[in-house]
Design an enzyme around this catalytic site. Structure first.
Site, PDB file in Angstrom:
ATOM      1  N   GLY A 149       0.879  -1.181   0.000  1.00 21.12           N
ATOM      2  CA  GLY A 149       0.000   0.000   0.000  1.00 21.12           C
ATOM      3  C   GLY A 149       0.897   1.205   0.000  1.00 21.12           C
ATOM      4  N   ALA A 177      10.107   1.155  -4.236  1.00 21.67           N
ATOM      5  CA  ALA A 177      11.226   2.106  -4.385  1.00 21.67           C
ATOM      6  C   ALA A 177      10.724   3.550  -4.397  1.00 21.67           C
ATOM      7  CB  ALA A 177      11.987   1.815  -5.670  1.00 21.67           C
ATOM      8  N   ASP A 235       8.031   4.762  -3.070  1.00 21.37           N
ATOM      9  CA  ASP A 235       7.592   5.173  -1.728  1.00 21.37           C
ATOM     10  C   ASP A 235       8.811   5.421  -0.837  1.00 21.37           C
ATOM     11  OD1 ASP A 235       5.035   4.765  -2.641  1.00 21.37           O
ATOM     12  OD2 ASP A 235       4.995   2.679  -1.973  1.00 21.37           O
ATOM     13  N   ALA A 244      17.920  11.537  -9.679  1.00 16.08           N
ATOM     14  CA  ALA A 244      16.783  12.444  -9.688  1.00 16.08           C
ATOM     15  C   ALA A 244      17.230  13.874  -9.948  1.00 16.08           C
ATOM     16  CB  ALA A 244      16.067  12.372  -8.344  1.00 16.08           C
ATOM     17  N   TYR A 271      -7.006  -7.042  -6.139  1.00 17.29           N
ATOM     18  CA  TYR A 271      -8.351  -7.468  -5.716  1.00 17.29           C
ATOM     19  C   TYR A 271      -8.772  -6.434  -4.673  1.00 17.29           C
ATOM     20  CZ  TYR A 271      -7.173 -11.612  -8.260  1.00 17.29           C
ATOM     21  OH  TYR A 271      -6.815 -12.464  -9.278  1.00 17.29           O
ATOM     22  N   ARG A 272      -9.177  -5.267  -5.166  1.00 22.90           N
ATOM     23  CA  ARG A 272      -9.451  -4.161  -4.244  1.00 22.90           C
ATOM     24  C   ARG A 272     -10.620  -3.286  -4.712  1.00 22.90           C
ATOM     25  NH1 ARG A 272      -3.940  -0.566  -4.941  1.00 22.90           N
ATOM     26  NH2 ARG A 272      -4.347  -0.220  -2.740  1.00 22.90           N
ATOM     27  N   ARG A 307      14.314   9.568 -11.952  1.00 23.01           N
ATOM     28  CA  ARG A 307      14.675   8.955 -13.234  1.00 23.01           C
ATOM     29  C   ARG A 307      15.345   7.595 -13.039  1.00 23.01           C
ATOM     30  NH1 ARG A 307      18.390  12.895 -15.936  1.00 23.01           N
ATOM     31  NH2 ARG A 307      19.281  12.629 -13.872  1.00 23.01           N
TER      32      ARG A 307
HETATM   33  O1  LIG Z   1       0.380  -0.780  -6.273  1.00 22.73           O
HETATM   34  C1  LIG Z   1      -0.328  -0.366  -5.380  1.00 22.73           C
HETATM   35  O2  LIG Z   1      -1.419   0.126  -5.616  1.00 22.73           O
HETATM   36  C2  LIG Z   1       0.086  -0.418  -3.991  1.00 22.73           C
HETATM   37  O3  LIG Z   1      -0.344   0.413  -3.232  1.00 22.73           O
HETATM   38  C3  LIG Z   1       1.058  -1.485  -3.570  1.00 22.73           C
HETATM   39  C4  LIG Z   1       2.506  -1.131  -3.447  1.00 22.73           C
HETATM   40  O4  LIG Z   1       2.879  -1.347  -2.102  1.00 22.73           O
HETATM   41  C5  LIG Z   1       2.928   0.246  -3.875  1.00 22.73           C
HETATM   42  O5  LIG Z   1       2.338   0.538  -5.075  1.00 22.73           O
HETATM   43  C6  LIG Z   1       4.410   0.418  -4.050  1.00 22.73           C
HETATM   44  O6  LIG Z   1       4.641   1.635  -4.717  1.00 22.73           O
HETATM   45  P1  LIG Z   1       6.008   2.075  -5.428  1.00 22.73           P
HETATM   46  O7  LIG Z   1       6.903   2.573  -4.352  1.00 22.73           O
HETATM   47  O8  LIG Z   1       5.606   3.176  -6.350  1.00 22.73           O
HETATM   48  O9  LIG Z   1       6.561   0.876  -6.121  1.00 22.73           O
END
Ligand SMILES: O=C(O)C(=O)C[C@H](O)[C@H](O)COP(=O)(O)O
Length: 315
Positions: A33, A255, A257, A230, A104-105, A225
């Site tokens: 999340g 990554a 996040d 960045a 599944y959300r 990038r």
């Molecule tokens: O995909 C989703 O909707 C989620 O919330 C699950 C993941 O935990 C994050 O997406 C990770 O996010 P990144 O840091 O951008 O890779």
């Protein structure tokens, strides 16, 4: 609170073998999340962090809620609700560059959120409100919740950081653009990937993004990038920061996040743009070296080691 965020968390089914999902027989149950990942990262770095959410009143909801509490996050604004199962997603790791998510959300517990659920006192008593494009992509009403949150933040002089985190599996590009653009007048710090910048603002050119950002009064723009590092812009200063470290890639999810976490930490500590970018990149590098969406998020002492400021004693 130093930082608060809002989002839908999910159980992450992490495959134990790579390859197409239909051939994967074993998974490790983890937690993901986007916004929760940032909350975990901020809390591990020592920031007082709050997470606003709704989870199913089920085993997975209880698990995520106690995991967040265990990470030191304030969960006073998290409720477990009946009638909506906690969200789940499966990861498919084809190779280190090709990772697919299956969500599944559609019946997310966050569907029950009402605009009145956002508590102005909670917002007012925080330094940073972090939002991402995942939460509003879940359903048609979460965008109003985000708008309420950022309007209250603006009214109370709380900094708003925004990671567009565009998930085209959850909504169309046109819809994402329309909704996420409506947040921009309330955003102070935009942290975006190149593809997201193209979709949201029609450019990946930093000079053009700075000009576009001026329409919305965005004071910081950070263009991520990947392995190229960045580029950051803050009040007239422009810096192109190469990544400080390279890490063996185990799982790239999380990554982005991690980067947002590092940047928020720097913002709260009022660091220079150069140090902020270096730090944020280093947090992201830490995350990709560990399986799972948030397990790799570092503690402050880990950061001193990775930035070469402290020697690591391993045995
Ligand atoms: O995909 C989703 O909707 C989620 O919330 C699950 C993941 O935990 C994050 O997406 C990770 O996010 P990144 O840091 O951008 O890779």
């Amino acid at each position: 609170m130093d930082v608060i965020t809002i989002g839908d968390a999910l159980i992450t089914m992490n495959p134990q073998t790579s390859g197409p999902l239909r051939f994967v027989n074993t998974f490790e149950r983890k937690i993901g999340g986007a916004e929760l990942n940032v909350a975990i990262g901020c809390s591990r770095l020592g920031l007082k962090t709050g997470w606003i959410s709704r989870l199913g009143n089920d085993e997975f909801g209880r698990y995520i809620s106690s995991y967040a509490r265990g990470e030191g996050i304030d969960t006073s604004k998290v409720e477990l609700v009946n009638g909506f199962p906690t969200s789940v997603y499966f990861k498919e790791i084809l190779n280190e560059e090709r990772i697919n998510s299956y969500y599944y959300r559609h019946n997310s517990p966050t569907n029950v959120f009402k605009v009145e659920d956002i508590d102005e006192e909670y917002v007012k008593n925080s330094k940073v409100v972090h939002i991402s494009g995942v939460f509003p992509a879940i359903n048609d009403t979460n965008k109003d919740i985000v708008l309420q949150l950022v309007k209250l933040a603006k009214k109370n002089n709380v900094i708003v950081t925004f990671d567009p985190n565009i998930r085209l599996k959850l909504w169309s590009g046109e819809k994402a653009k329309a909704v996420l653009q409506s947040f921009l007048p309330f955003v102070d710090v935009l942290i975006t990937g190149e593809e997201e910048a193209e979709l949201l603002l029609g450019s990946t050119n930093i000079e053009e993004l700075i000009e576009l950002g001026k329409h919305y009064d965005i004071s910081h723009i950070v263009l991520k990038r990947g392995e190229k590092g960045a580029i950051g812009y803050k009040g007239g200063e422009l810096i192109d920061a190469s990544p400080v470290i390279s890490s063996k890639i185990v799982d790239t999810i999380g990554a982005g996040d991690g980067f947002a976490t590092g940047y928020i930490y720097s913002l709260i500590n009022d660091w220079s743009l150069e140090r902020s970018l270096r730090f944020a990149n280093a947090v992201a590098c830490y995350v990709i070296g560990v399986p799972g969406d948030n397990e790799g998020l570092p503690y402050l002492e880990d950061m001193a080691v990775i930035l070469g400021e402290k020697e690591q004693i391993t045995r």
